[in-house]
Design an enzyme around this catalytic site. Structure first.
Site, mmCIF file in Angstrom:
data_model
loop_
_atom_site.group_PDB
_atom_site.id
_atom_site.type_symbol
_atom_site.label_atom_id
_atom_site.label_comp_id
_atom_site.label_asym_id
_atom_site.label_seq_id
_atom_site.Cartn_x
_atom_site.Cartn_y
_atom_site.Cartn_z
ATOM 1 C CB SER A 10 -0.891 0.001 1.236
ATOM 2 O OG SER A 10 -1.411 1.306 1.405
ATOM 3 C CG HIS A 35 -3.803 -1.521 -1.745
ATOM 4 N ND1 HIS A 35 -4.927 -2.201 -2.143
ATOM 5 C CD2 HIS A 35 -4.188 -0.730 -0.700
ATOM 6 C CE1 HIS A 35 -5.954 -1.856 -1.368
ATOM 7 N NE2 HIS A 35 -5.521 -0.960 -0.492
ATOM 8 C CG ASP A 37 -5.052 2.469 0.721
ATOM 9 O OD1 ASP A 37 -6.043 1.731 0.574
ATOM 10 O OD2 ASP A 37 -3.979 2.079 1.218
ATOM 11 C CG MET A 39 -8.099 7.213 2.328
ATOM 12 S SD MET A 39 -7.243 7.153 3.893
ATOM 13 C CE MET A 39 -6.515 5.504 3.822
ATOM 14 C CG HIS A 69 -9.186 0.305 -0.762
ATOM 15 N ND1 HIS A 69 -8.609 0.083 0.475
ATOM 16 C CD2 HIS A 69 -10.528 0.283 -0.556
ATOM 17 C CE1 HIS A 69 -9.568 -0.065 1.382
ATOM 18 N NE2 HIS A 69 -10.728 0.059 0.777
ATOM 19 C CG MET A 71 -11.244 3.390 1.737
ATOM 20 S SD MET A 71 -9.717 3.294 2.683
ATOM 21 C CE MET A 71 -8.533 3.415 1.348
ATOM 22 C CG MET A 140 -11.883 -2.794 4.775
ATOM 23 S SD MET A 140 -10.367 -2.334 3.908
ATOM 24 C CE MET A 140 -9.453 -1.430 5.169
ATOM 25 C CG ASP A 178 -6.304 -2.775 2.949
ATOM 26 O OD1 ASP A 178 -5.242 -2.555 3.540
ATOM 27 O OD2 ASP A 178 -6.888 -1.926 2.244
ATOM 28 C CB SER A 201 3.379 -0.158 8.463
ATOM 29 O OG SER A 201 2.190 -0.810 8.798
#
Ligand code: DX5
Ligand code: ZN
Length: 237
Positions: A10, A35, A37, A39, A69, A71, A140, A178, A201
């Site tokens: 990610s 990946h 993300d 948001m 992804h 969100m 998730m 995830d 991480s």
């Protein structure tokens, strides 16, 4: 037939000032999918990147699948924008779209793989009704919004439940997980039936990305061995 496991770093946890280099580095280190993300500070309490960053990674020469992804709410217009910007997989949240069946169809019409994500407290209730429109489900294992959170073990039962639904419905969709995925939790997730693993991480937080990815792969191997042992045992002597 089971899918080959995929590792999807990610980029939320990457050094964003050096994003192209970071992404190329993890792919060279053995990752399969990137990946991404997205948001919106509305559906989730954080704000990240839009289609222009996806486009920039393609322009930089990244050819690996980009796993977007979303969100965000509403999601539909961004589906079109990300498809045009080079997304390969697009995932929307079951809780964030009004007409899931239609949105999944639109994702596929763009030639992308379509996925639906479920938050930790959201049941898989709609899954049987969209099986024929799905290429993957995203379970998730943290509440969405931030990297580096602690894994929620309730995801394990949900992965098993999705696996059972896919087996019963003869779906070849992938099961992606995830949040809080690391060398230990990944083994439990693989044992439960997941085959695609997002890790922020646990990869970008480590200096040696190749070693981090190798540790995740050996966790998957442990989990798959436990899964096949459990299946053999359940068949009895
Ligand atoms: C969380 C994001 C994740 C996040 C995972 O909302 O969807 O993809 O980056 O980060 P880690 O692996 O650090 O939990
Ligand atoms: Zn994500």
């Amino acid at each position: 037939m089971a899918h080959a496991p995929l590792i999807a770093p990610s980029i939320l946890s990457a050094d964003l000032a050096r994003l192209g280099e970071e992404v190329r580095g993890v792919l060279d280190a053995g990752a399969d999918v990137v990946h991404f993300d997205v948001m919106d500070n509305h559906y989730v309490p954080n704000l990240t990147f839009g289609p222009m960053i996806c486009d920039a990674l393609r322009a930089y020469g990244i050819e690996a699948p980009l796993d977007v992804h979303l969100m965000v709410r509403p999601a539909d217009r961004l589906v079109d924008d990300f498809a045009r910007a080079g997304a390969s997989w697009i995932t929307v949240h079951a809780e964030a779209v009004d007409h899931l069946d239609r949105t999944l169809g639109v994702i596929r019409d763009h030639g992308c793989r379509a996925g639906v994500a479920f938050n930790p407290a959201t049941p898989l209730a709609c899954l049987p009704y969209v099986l024929d429109k799905l290429d993957h489900v995203l379970v998730m294992s943290v509440n969405p919004g931030f990297g580096g959170q602690r894994f929620l073990p309730s995801a394990l039962a949900k992965v098993s439940e999705a696996r059972a639904l896919f087996e019963a419905g003869e779906s070849a969709a992938r099961i992606e997980v995830d949040g809080g995925v690391n060398a230990e939790t990944i083994a439990m997730l693989a044992a439960a039936g997941a085959d695609s693993f997002v890790a922020g991480s646990a990869i970008f937080g480590q200096a040696d990305r190749a070693a981090a990815i190798a540790a995740l792969r050996s966790g998957i191997a442990r989990g798959l061995a436990a899964r096949s042992q459990a299946r053999t045992d359940s068949r009895g002597p």
